[in-house]
Design an enzyme around this catalytic site. Structure first.
Site, PDB file in Angstrom:
ATOM      1  N   GLY A  51      87.372  67.034  28.826  1.00 55.97           N
ATOM      2  CA  GLY A  51      88.096  66.208  29.772  1.00 55.97           C
ATOM      3  C   GLY A  51      87.208  65.673  30.877  1.00 55.97           C
TER       4      GLY A  51
ATOM      5  N   LYS B 103      84.739  62.748  23.992  1.00 56.21           N
ATOM      6  CA  LYS B 103      84.905  62.503  25.426  1.00 56.21           C
ATOM      7  C   LYS B 103      85.875  61.334  25.556  1.00 56.21           C
ATOM      8  CE  LYS B 103      83.620  63.039  29.847  1.00 56.21           C
ATOM      9  NZ  LYS B 103      83.638  64.303  30.599  1.00 56.21           N
TER      10      LYS B 103
ATOM     11  N   SER C  37      78.532  78.164  35.891  1.00 52.69           N
ATOM     12  CA  SER C  37      77.206  78.285  36.498  1.00 52.69           C
ATOM     13  C   SER C  37      77.161  79.564  37.325  1.00 52.69           C
ATOM     14  CB  SER C  37      76.907  77.066  37.381  1.00 52.69           C
ATOM     15  OG  SER C  37      75.632  77.166  37.983  1.00 52.69           O
TER      16      SER C  37
ATOM     17  N   THR D 280      83.495  58.480  33.099  1.00 53.32           N
ATOM     18  CA  THR D 280      83.483  57.687  34.327  1.00 53.32           C
ATOM     19  C   THR D 280      82.181  57.922  35.080  1.00 53.32           C
ATOM     20  OG1 THR D 280      84.533  59.397  35.703  1.00 53.32           O
ATOM     21  CG2 THR D 280      85.997  57.900  34.506  1.00 53.32           C
TER      22      THR D 280
ATOM     23  N   PRO E 186      74.381  80.815  32.828  1.00 54.74           N
ATOM     24  CA  PRO E 186      73.516  80.971  33.998  1.00 54.74           C
ATOM     25  C   PRO E 186      73.287  79.651  34.720  1.00 54.74           C
ATOM     26  CG  PRO E 186      72.201  80.973  31.995  1.00 54.74           C
ATOM     27  CD  PRO E 186      73.647  80.974  31.563  1.00 54.74           C
ATOM     28  N   GLU E 187      73.118  79.752  35.997  1.00 57.90           N
ATOM     29  CA  GLU E 187      72.757  78.590  36.812  1.00 57.90           C
ATOM     30  C   GLU E 187      71.488  77.947  36.246  1.00 57.90           C
ATOM     31  OE1 GLU E 187      72.756  78.262  41.542  1.00 57.90           O
ATOM     32  OE2 GLU E 187      71.142  79.500  40.753  1.00 57.90           O
TER      33      GLU E 187
END
Length: 243
Positions: free
Chosen positions: A112, A39, A173, A43, A202-203
């Site tokens: 990102g 990473k 999602s 932030t 999946p959500e």
């Protein structure tokens, strides 16, 4: 250039990049591959609090993780760095760290912050620049519903303009009850990206128990990403309508 590096970007914020990165890592681990997750800039997370790489480890299991810089305000990395008086992360920093990790790992995932062209520094360096330095393909994580075709097309266009390969599109999602737009987008996303649809998460996948997440991750991903489902390419009819 290093092999085994995949850059993960989103069409924007909150599209499921971190959960997608965890699914990729879990599937690779299940296949016996060694995995590292980088990473470049975290932030919106204060010092000492768990960030995105900690979430990847929680979901995917033990992988090597590295975070190059952390800025407390939830802003673009360049803005967040400037406001808190810390040095920015530059594309060369991200590329160098990924290349170093690739020497000892089968797969390096570079996640990102936000979208592809979010600025790392005030000189305009972006994740796209880091990917170009690495000569690495880029996976685009997209939303499922209305509006996603435009942001996906713009991201794919930006990749091409930077001379980068779009590895494919992954829906971050998928709703339990998809509406008409979402259902149609499964056909149209690969058309507008001119790249295959390589998975659908999946959500709520990130809320699953880690053991369940790991056992199901490969089933959400196409074979090209180490999963078990077939990729979906754009049909000729859909491709002919690509903007």
């Amino acid at each position: 250039m290093p092999t085994g590096v995949l850059v993960v970007t989103g069409t924007g914020t909150d599209v499921g990049k971190t959960v997608a990165t965890a699914a990729l890592a879990a599937a690779a681990r299940a296949a016996g591959r060694t995995v590292a997750v980088l990473k470049p800039a975290q932030t919106g997370v204060p010092a000492g609090a768990p960030g995105d790489v900690a979430e990847v480890v929680r979901l995917a299991g033990p992988v090597t993780v590295r975070e190059l810089a952390r800025y407390p305000e939830p802003l673009a990395p360049a803005t967040a760095a400037r406001r808190c008086g810390l040095p920015p992360v530059r594309p060369a920093d991200a590329a160098g760290a990924a290349a170093a990790l690739a020497k000892n790992h089968d797969l390096v995932l570079v996640e990102g912050a936000g979208g592809l062209l979010v600025r790392f520094d005030d000189e305009g360096g972006t994740l796209a620049d880091a990917a170009r330095m690495l000569d690495a393909p880029v996976l685009v994580v997209a939303a499922a519903g209305l509006g996603t075709l435009n942001t996906t097309a713009l991201t794919a266009h930006a990749l091409r303009s930077h001379g980068l390969q779009c590895r494919g599109v992954l829906v971050g999602s998928w709703p339990a009850e998809p509406d008409l737009a979402a259902r149609c987008n499964l056909t149209d996303l690969p058309a507008v990206a001119d790249a295959p649809l390589l998975g659908v998460l999946p959500e709520g996948a990130g809320a699953l128990r880690p053991a369940v997440f790991r056992s199901r991750a490969a089933g959400w991903l196409a074979t090209g990403l180490g999963g078990s489902r077939p990729a979906t390419a754009a049909s000729p009819a859909a491709r002919s309508t690509r903007p």
